[in-house]
Motif scaffolding. Structure first.
Motif, PDB file in Angstrom:
ATOM      1  N   THR A 447     -28.292 -13.845  12.132  1.00 45.98           N
ATOM      2  CA  THR A 447     -28.299 -12.469  11.973  1.00 45.98           C
ATOM      3  C   THR A 447     -29.692 -11.765  12.348  1.00 45.98           C
ATOM      4  O   THR A 447     -29.703 -10.538  12.615  1.00 45.98           O
ATOM      5  N   ALA A 450     -28.364 -10.897  15.871  1.00 47.59           N
ATOM      6  CA  ALA A 450     -26.876 -10.407  15.897  1.00 47.59           C
ATOM      7  C   ALA A 450     -26.959  -8.895  16.483  1.00 47.59           C
ATOM      8  O   ALA A 450     -26.194  -8.664  17.466  1.00 47.59           O
ATOM      9  N   ASP A 453     -26.805  -9.339  20.032  1.00 48.09           N
ATOM     10  CA  ASP A 453     -25.852 -10.333  20.888  1.00 48.09           C
ATOM     11  C   ASP A 453     -25.184  -9.506  21.351  1.00 48.09           C
ATOM     12  O   ASP A 453     -23.802  -9.276  20.995  1.00 48.09           O
ATOM     13  N   ARG A 454     -25.079  -8.754  22.610  1.00 46.18           N
ATOM     14  CA  ARG A 454     -24.430  -7.950  23.387  1.00 46.18           C
ATOM     15  C   ARG A 454     -24.648  -8.187  24.616  1.00 46.18           C
ATOM     16  O   ARG A 454     -25.998  -8.696  25.041  1.00 46.18           O
ATOM     17  N   GLN A 508     -17.021  -4.176  24.569  1.00 47.22           N
ATOM     18  CA  GLN A 508     -17.170  -5.567  23.703  1.00 47.22           C
ATOM     19  C   GLN A 508     -16.338  -6.781  24.464  1.00 47.22           C
ATOM     20  O   GLN A 508     -16.620  -7.813  23.923  1.00 47.22           O
ATOM     21  N   TYR A 674     -19.142 -10.076  14.107  1.00 48.64           N
ATOM     22  CA  TYR A 674     -19.368  -8.680  14.411  1.00 48.64           C
ATOM     23  C   TYR A 674     -21.305  -8.551  14.501  1.00 48.64           C
ATOM     24  O   TYR A 674     -21.789  -9.317  13.693  1.00 48.64           O
ATOM     25  N   ARG A 675     -21.618  -7.655  15.375  1.00 52.82           N
ATOM     26  CA  ARG A 675     -23.078  -7.766  15.495  1.00 52.82           C
ATOM     27  C   ARG A 675     -23.606  -6.278  14.652  1.00 52.82           C
ATOM     28  O   ARG A 675     -24.844  -6.401  14.640  1.00 52.82           O
ATOM     29  N   THR A 681     -19.643  -9.679  18.237  1.00 52.55           N
ATOM     30  CA  THR A 681     -20.727 -10.127  18.922  1.00 52.55           C
ATOM     31  C   THR A 681     -20.512 -10.655  20.561  1.00 52.55           C
ATOM     32  O   THR A 681     -19.351 -11.080  20.565  1.00 52.55           O
ATOM     33  N   ASN A 682     -21.337 -10.670  21.285  1.00 51.66           N
ATOM     34  CA  ASN A 682     -21.165 -11.263  22.507  1.00 51.66           C
ATOM     35  C   ASN A 682     -20.829 -12.717  22.510  1.00 51.66           C
ATOM     36  O   ASN A 682     -19.693 -13.158  23.173  1.00 51.66           O
ATOM     37  N   THR A 683     -21.454 -13.559  21.611  1.00 54.18           N
ATOM     38  CA  THR A 683     -20.944 -14.871  21.483  1.00 54.18           C
ATOM     39  C   THR A 683     -19.480 -15.272  20.819  1.00 54.18           C
ATOM     40  O   THR A 683     -18.737 -16.072  21.471  1.00 54.18           O
TER      41      THR A 683
END
Length: 704
Positions: A447, A450, A453-454, A508, A674-675, A681-683
């Protein structure tokens, strides 16, 4: 926020032969009502913040009073023919302002570590650092209009914006006054009339700017020093009007008029927060507290100790006036920690009283230690270098606290780095697809990370703002961004050209689409604009975001037509601020895209929880139902499958790889979904790549 009275140094010795000096212009007796006014201002600030989550206008009073006291001190020196003593002035400001503000800021670092969600740590540390360096108002202003930072939670040090504005005023004001006095004397003009003319001009220009910016960008205007200078100028004009040599006119304030002025001013200050819209500050609404406070000062000058002065001179308001600065510093972080730990938007009656009690106790202790005992000790009090050194020491305490927590955060970030994680322990979407077992491991990204994380490729350089008009094209090949000759080669040599076209919820999908493109030797092109969907029927509100979105969409379609891609990937539905799936009419835009010769893929939108998911996970835990959303609330069975679209448009739906049959959880396969409150999230998006490719194949697009 603090009001600092300034005085000149002792008059230099004169030779015996020198002519006798003009009668000294002495400092007028201090009005106790002003201390009570400060006490009333901090009281309304705290009450409206704690129980009503509203702007009260109390801070505007402090800005006025700062302008009043600082200007009065300089005018007194000018009237006596003394130099303004700018270095001594700077040292006094530093001694008065820095130690309490910076020690409380250091305490906020500890409060952040102990009580605030990890998801907000980076934001809080950035805010604390900016505030400690006294540009916090500009930092908050930038974040207030940054779409990518729009989900920032309440800053523990947000209230320091006013200290930043005041610090900038403290630097600029003496330079302005000194320049005006010098120019007036050189030109043979009356110095005080020149100061009055300049302050009137500053007031007019700044207030006009505040009206304009409040109407066009209120979130930014609220923190903008340029939109606040008029309040200091109003205080300066009040100081001019009440100079000992110019206040004879106040004798006309007689009979019931002072009482009426005083009580009217108090009523405006007490009731302003209830009737004035918070979104109208610092424009017309800010005139009310500024005018009200000025009325109180005028009434007290004309008839001290009468009317509203009796209320303002009572012990509780006088004591609050003494504590106004330190209580202002403490009440907000205590409130933020209370709201976070109790998961409330506003305080209960008992909770609010507890906040006031704790804040007042801390304010009293800070006042005693740093505003009473420290000056009495003589430490840093006697010389200009000593005062500046004291301020530097206080700043060092805050910077050390920020550095120490930053080092801890860095260690946590390294420990939970997604790049260092074992993919087998973090399958993400594969867990919902039944293609992987979920082990007992920490989820990634943490977190702490997070919010960032894009994909950096689309964060700014390739991402048009909500108000921007021009299309921004970015090219990707093999999962990497390319430009110039490389982009031209990619367009010529790739197996296919695929365009991603839409807003941030198309963006996204980039990590997944980039993987698919790399595996299939596709040339990937992006056109992304924040909060813009490709409908030809934008809301007719006159807002720049919608006007620009319409123009941007048309311009992008023109560029896509010239590009002649094989496939365009765009929206199929929409989940925005409402908690349900909607279906804007994309038909006309689909037909325009099909006319370019491209196939069109319309992807079903992903749920938007509309609460910050990483923060919820920090507060409640990943398994708490509070942090999941009900799939059925967003998606009505069969609606997307039955949606009619033009021939040549393929619909794809990856909801089953984000949500279970019942809920959309915050963590899937040990990956945070979700970021923020809306975006993947990118991940997690990267784990959707094989399922995105399978859906594209099933839809028959780009078939051999």
């Amino acid at each position: 926020m603090s009001a600092t009275a300034t005085t000149a140094g002792p008059e230099p010795a004169r030779p015996d032969s020198a002519p006798p000096p003009a009668p000294a212009i002495t400092r007028p007796p201090r009005l106790r009502e002003i201390d009570g006014l400060r006490g009333l201002a901090i009281a309304v600030i705290a009450v409206y913040h704690i129980w009503f989550d509203r702007v009260s206008g109390g801070v505007d009073v402090f800005l006025l009073m700062s302008g009043f006291f600082i200007t009065a001190g300089f005018l007194r020196s000018a009237d006596q023919g003394r130099p303004l003593g700018l270095s001594a002035y700077a040292a006094r400001i530093v001694r008065r302002i820095f130690p309490p503000a910076l020690i409380v800021a250091a305490a906020m670092v500890l409060m952040t570590l102990l009580w605030l969600p990890r998801a907000t740590w980076d934001q809080q540390l950035g805010d604390i650092l900016a505030s400690a360096l006294y540009y916090g108002n500009w930092h908050l202003a930038a974040n207030s209009v940054d779409y990518l930072s729009s989900n920032n939670g309440a800053s523990i040090i947000q209230h320091y914006w006013s200290l930043g504005v005041q610090a900038q005023f403290y630097v600029l004001w003496p330079l302005l006054i000194a320049a005006v006095l010098w120019a007036a004397r050189r030109a043979g003009l009356s110095p005080m009339r020149a100061v009055a003319a300049v302050l009137l001009a500053v007031f007019a220009v700044s207030f006009a700017f505040a009206l304009w910016e409040t109407a066009t960008n209120q979130a930014y205007a609220y923190f903008d020093t340029r939109a606040r200078i008029w309040q200091f100028a109003a205080g300066g004009l009040l100081a001019l009007a009440l100079r000992p040599t110019a206040r004879a006119w106040t004798r006309h304030l007689r009979g019931p008029l002072p009482a009426l002025l005083g009580w009217a001013g108090v009523a405006v200050l007490v009731l302003g927060g209830a009737v004035l819209e918070s979104t109208a500050f610092p424009g017309w609404a800010a005139l009310a507290p500024v005018t009200g406070a000025a009325a109180v000062v005028l009434a007290a000058t004309a008839a001290p100790g009468t009317g509203a002065g009796r209320l303002l001179n009572t012990w509780p308001l006088q004591r609050l006036g003494d504590l106004s600065y330190t209580l202002y510093l403490w009440h907000w972080p205590i409130l933020v920690c209370y709201l976070v730990t109790t998961d409330r938007d506003t305080a209960t009656l008992g909770g609010g009283l507890a906040i006031l009690a704790v804040s007042t106790a801390l304010a009293a202790a800070t006042h005693w230690a740093l505003e009473r005992r420290l000056p009495a000790s003589g430490l840093g009090q006697k010389t200009v270098p000593g005062g500046l050194a004291l301020g530097a020491a206080a700043l060092a305490v805050t910077l050390t606290a920020v550095w120490a927590m930053s080092a801890y955060v860095s260690g946590e970030r390294d420990r939970l780095d997604p790049a260092a994680a074992d993919p087998a322990d973090h399958p993400g979407a594969a867990a919902l697809a039944g293609d992987a077992l979920v082990t007992d491991a920490d989820f990634i990204p943490s977190t702490i990370d997070a919010a960032d994380d894009r994909d950096p490729s689309l964060s700014y350089a390739c991402n048009q703002t909500m108000e921007g008009y021009e299309p921004i094209r970015c090219d990707f090949l093999g999962g990497e961004r390319v430009s110039g000759e490389e982009a031209e080669d990619a367009e010529a040599e790739a197996e296919a050209t695929v365009v991603m076209f839409g807003g941030s919820k198309i963006w996204q999908w980039l990590p997944a689409m980039a993987q698919v493109a790399a595996e299939n030797d596709w040339h990937l092109v992006t056109y992304v604009k924040n909060a813009c969907i490709p409908t030809s029927d934008q809301p007719d509100t006159g807002e720049e975001r919608y006007l620009s979105c319409d123009v941007w969409n048309d311009a992008v379609v023109d560029q896509i037509d010239r590009l002649a891609p094989d496939l365009v990937f765009t929206y199929g539905s929409r989940i925005g601020y409402e908690v349900e799936e909607t279906f804007p009419d994309y038909t006309e835009r689909y037909e325009e895209l099909l006319a370019t010769g491209a196939e069109v893929v319309a992807v079903r939108d992903t749920p938007s929880p509309r609460f910050d998911v990483p923060t919820c996970v920090d507060v409640h835990g990943a398994d708490d139902p509070e942090c999941s959303v009900d799939r059925g609330e967003y998606f009505e069975e069969g609606t997307f499958a039955d949606l009619a679209v033009p021939e040549g448009v393929a619909k794809i739906d990856l909801t089953d790889y984000i949500c279970t049959a019942v809920t959309c959880p915050p963590v899937v396969g040990n990956v945070l979904v979700y970021r923020d409150d809306a975006h993947l999230t990118n991940t997690y998006a990267a784990t959707l790549a094989p399922y995105l490719e399978a859906e594209l194949e099933a839809a028959g697009v780009l078939a051999e």
